[in-house]
Design a protein around this motif. Structure first.
Motif, short mmCIF file in Angstrom:
data_model
loop_
_atom_site.label_atom_id
_atom_site.label_comp_id
_atom_site.label_asym_id
_atom_site.label_seq_id
_atom_site.Cartn_x
_atom_site.Cartn_y
_atom_site.Cartn_z
N LEU A 128 0.82 -1.22 0.00
CA LEU A 128 0.00 0.00 0.00
C LEU A 128 0.85 1.26 0.00
N ILE A 129 2.04 1.21 0.59
CA ILE A 129 3.01 2.29 0.50
C ILE A 129 4.33 1.70 0.05
N HIS A 130 5.17 2.53 -0.55
CA HIS A 130 6.34 1.98 -1.23
C HIS A 130 7.66 2.54 -0.73
N SER A 131 7.68 3.29 0.36
CA SER A 131 8.94 3.84 0.84
C SER A 131 8.84 4.09 2.33
N ALA A 132 10.00 4.39 2.94
CA ALA A 132 10.03 4.68 4.38
C ALA A 132 9.25 5.95 4.70
N GLU A 133 9.12 6.84 3.69
CA GLU A 133 8.38 8.08 3.90
C GLU A 133 6.87 7.88 3.75
N GLY A 134 6.46 6.66 3.46
CA GLY A 134 5.05 6.41 3.15
C GLY A 134 4.10 6.78 4.25
N SER A 135 4.49 6.53 5.52
CA SER A 135 3.60 6.85 6.64
C SER A 135 3.35 8.36 6.74
N ALA A 136 4.43 9.15 6.58
CA ALA A 136 4.27 10.61 6.61
C ALA A 136 3.44 11.09 5.42
N TYR A 137 3.69 10.51 4.24
CA TYR A 137 2.90 10.90 3.07
C TYR A 137 1.42 10.55 3.28
N LEU A 138 1.16 9.40 3.90
CA LEU A 138 -0.23 9.01 4.15
C LEU A 138 -0.90 9.99 5.11
N ALA A 139 -0.17 10.41 6.16
CA ALA A 139 -0.72 11.38 7.11
C ALA A 139 -1.04 12.70 6.42
N LEU A 140 -0.15 13.15 5.53
CA LEU A 140 -0.39 14.41 4.82
C LEU A 140 -1.55 14.27 3.83
N SER A 141 -1.69 13.10 3.22
CA SER A 141 -2.82 12.88 2.31
C SER A 141 -4.14 12.89 3.08
N ILE A 142 -4.15 12.29 4.28
CA ILE A 142 -5.35 12.34 5.11
C ILE A 142 -5.70 13.79 5.44
#
Length: 456
Positions: free
Chosen positions: A189-203
């Motif tokens: 569902l995410i493809h990098s170590a930054e994915g969690s931060a990107y997901l939070a910003l998308s939310i």
């Protein structure tokens, strides 16, 4: 206060809250405020985490972290009065909808671009949008209420949400996303170590888009603009100049300002160091979120404890003692060997800061003359913003300059993280400032710090 009186006060408070929330338009606006407050705090966590992930090297990460904090705070310092004046000339509902749509697009663009330079640029633009959105929202609240005496209750509800529940929810959501990051990567569902931060910003982006939809379609009562232009607000430099002149001639306020500078510098140091400090404890973004939430949990506890402590210690003495306690707790943060001890120490820092904050406001309300009270509060608020800006922006740079050091103690090589000496120095400085504030504000001939400590 006797038990019946306390019961009547609690009942009266509950009735006021129910009366305000029974108004549909205000209830919807309060819900929008809750969503935007959670998104705002979550953005601070996600952007600071992302800035360190997009850089390599301890020093570069420290500088990037300081840059994020400075970028978020700088627009309010430069453009605050101008944005408020322009917001008065425009339809408030249109201002809020446009700002929410722009913020939604900017947050969603950060994961798409994935560059540190755009992160800084987007953050600056997001904060400019907030400068227009906040005064438009605040100015619309009285128009949604049924009676003028409901304004105070409405403002209290907004403050409780913005600086209480929203902080805890944002920290919890960000910590959960950080913990789920490896699982989401394994699931593709995410493809990098930054994915969690990107997901939070998308939310955040989708949350602001939802708020724009609610404000635009469900709260038409917000529409309107100021009937007459409000009085011109003094600029920051003018306010600071007038405030300095008053403070220099008033020992009580001079001690109060000295203590506030120490307290908020200590709190800013904790927030600014939290990301790198959590790494030194062996934690990640989840630990960062917990440290962030712990500071505000302590702040709330301190505000609850302050009235009880004031029964045994005069407000003047309690204020200085609270600053000293915040400094000593910050020293404990610097020396904490693991996360549990660090969380407990950070809660103590917040608790002492909460006691100092509420006590300081009480002193201003009771001791400063009515004709000077408003400008004194405005001066203190401006000084707090400057203090936080300086602390949160400069502390990461100081950490980057100190860097990690490897020492040999008892034939063992020990790595000292750069955050530890910086927090230690900040704690010592805050304690010293607290002592100075205590001496300046204590008007007793036989005033004794030890006597007040025994009373506490």
């Amino acid at each position: 206060m006797d038990p019946p009186a306390e019961h009547d006060l609690a009942g009266s408070t509950a009735q006021r809250v129910r009366g305000v929330l029974a108004i549909p338009a205000f209830r919807r606006l309060w819900g929008v405020t809750a969503i935007t407050a959670v998104a705002e705090w979550q953005s601070l966590l996600a952007l600071s985490a992302l800035a360190t992930q997009l850089t390599s090297g301890y020093q570069a990460q420290s500088f990037a972290l300081g840059g994020v904090v400075a970028t978020k705070l700088l627009p309010a310092m430069l453009l605050g009065p101008l944005a408020g004046a322009l917001a008065d000339k425009l339809d408030r509902r249109h201002v809020m909808v446009v700002c929410d749509v722009l913020r939604a697009g900017l947050f969603l663009s950060i994961p798409l671009v994935g560059q540190l330079a755009w992160l800084f640029a987007a953050t600056f633009l997001i904060e400019i949008c907030a400068l227009f959105w906040i005064p438009a929202k605040d100015a619309s609240i009285p128009n949604l209420l049924r009676r003028p005496d409901q304004v105070e209750t409405a403002n209290q509800l907004s403050l409780i949400m913005t600086y209480g529940l929203a902080v805890l929810v944002a920290s919890g959501v960000f910590s959960a996303l950080s913990k789920l990051g490896p699982v989401l990567r394994q699931a593709g569902l995410i493809h990098s170590a930054e994915g969690s931060a990107y997901l939070a910003l998308s939310i955040n982006g989708f949350a602001y888009a939802f708020c724009a939809l609610v404000v635009g379609t469900r709260i038409p009562e917000i529409s309107g603009r100021a009937v007459s232009m409000r009085d011109a607000q003094p600029g920051l430099l003018t306010m600071l100049r007038d405030g300095v002149m008053f403070v220099r001639g008033t020992p009580l306020v001079r001690g109060l300002v000295t203590g506030i500078l120490g307290a908020f510098a200590a709190g800013g140091a904790v927030i600014a160091c939290a990301k790198l400090y959590s790494t030194s404890l062996g934690g990640g973004d989840a630990a960062y979120g917990l440290l962030f939430a712990s500071l505000f949990v302590g702040l709330g506890l301190g505000m609850a404890v302050a009235p009880l402590a004031a029964r045994r210690i005069r407000h003047r003495g309690l204020f200085g003692l609270a600053i000293v306690a915040a400094g000593l707790a910050l020293i404990a943060v610097a020396l904490a060997p693991h996360l549990i001890a660090a969380l407990a120490a950070v809660i103590l820092v917040g608790c002492a800061g909460g006691v100092a904050f509420l006590t300081g406001l009480t002193i201003i309300g009771a001791q400063v003359a009515d004709e000077m009270r408003g400008r004194t509060i405005a001066f203190v608020q401006s000084l707090v913003r400057l203090d936080l800006l300086a602390s949160m922006a400069l502390v990461p740079f100081a950490v980057g300059l100190v860097q990690q050091r490897t020492l040999t103690l008892f034939s063992e090589r020990v790595t000292i993280d750069g955050t530890r000496p910086v927090l230690l120095c900040a704690g010592l400085l805050a304690s010293a400032v607290g002592l100075v504030a205590y001496r300046q504000m204590d008007d007793r001939a036989d005033g004794s710090l030890l006597a007040d400590l025994r009373s506490a």
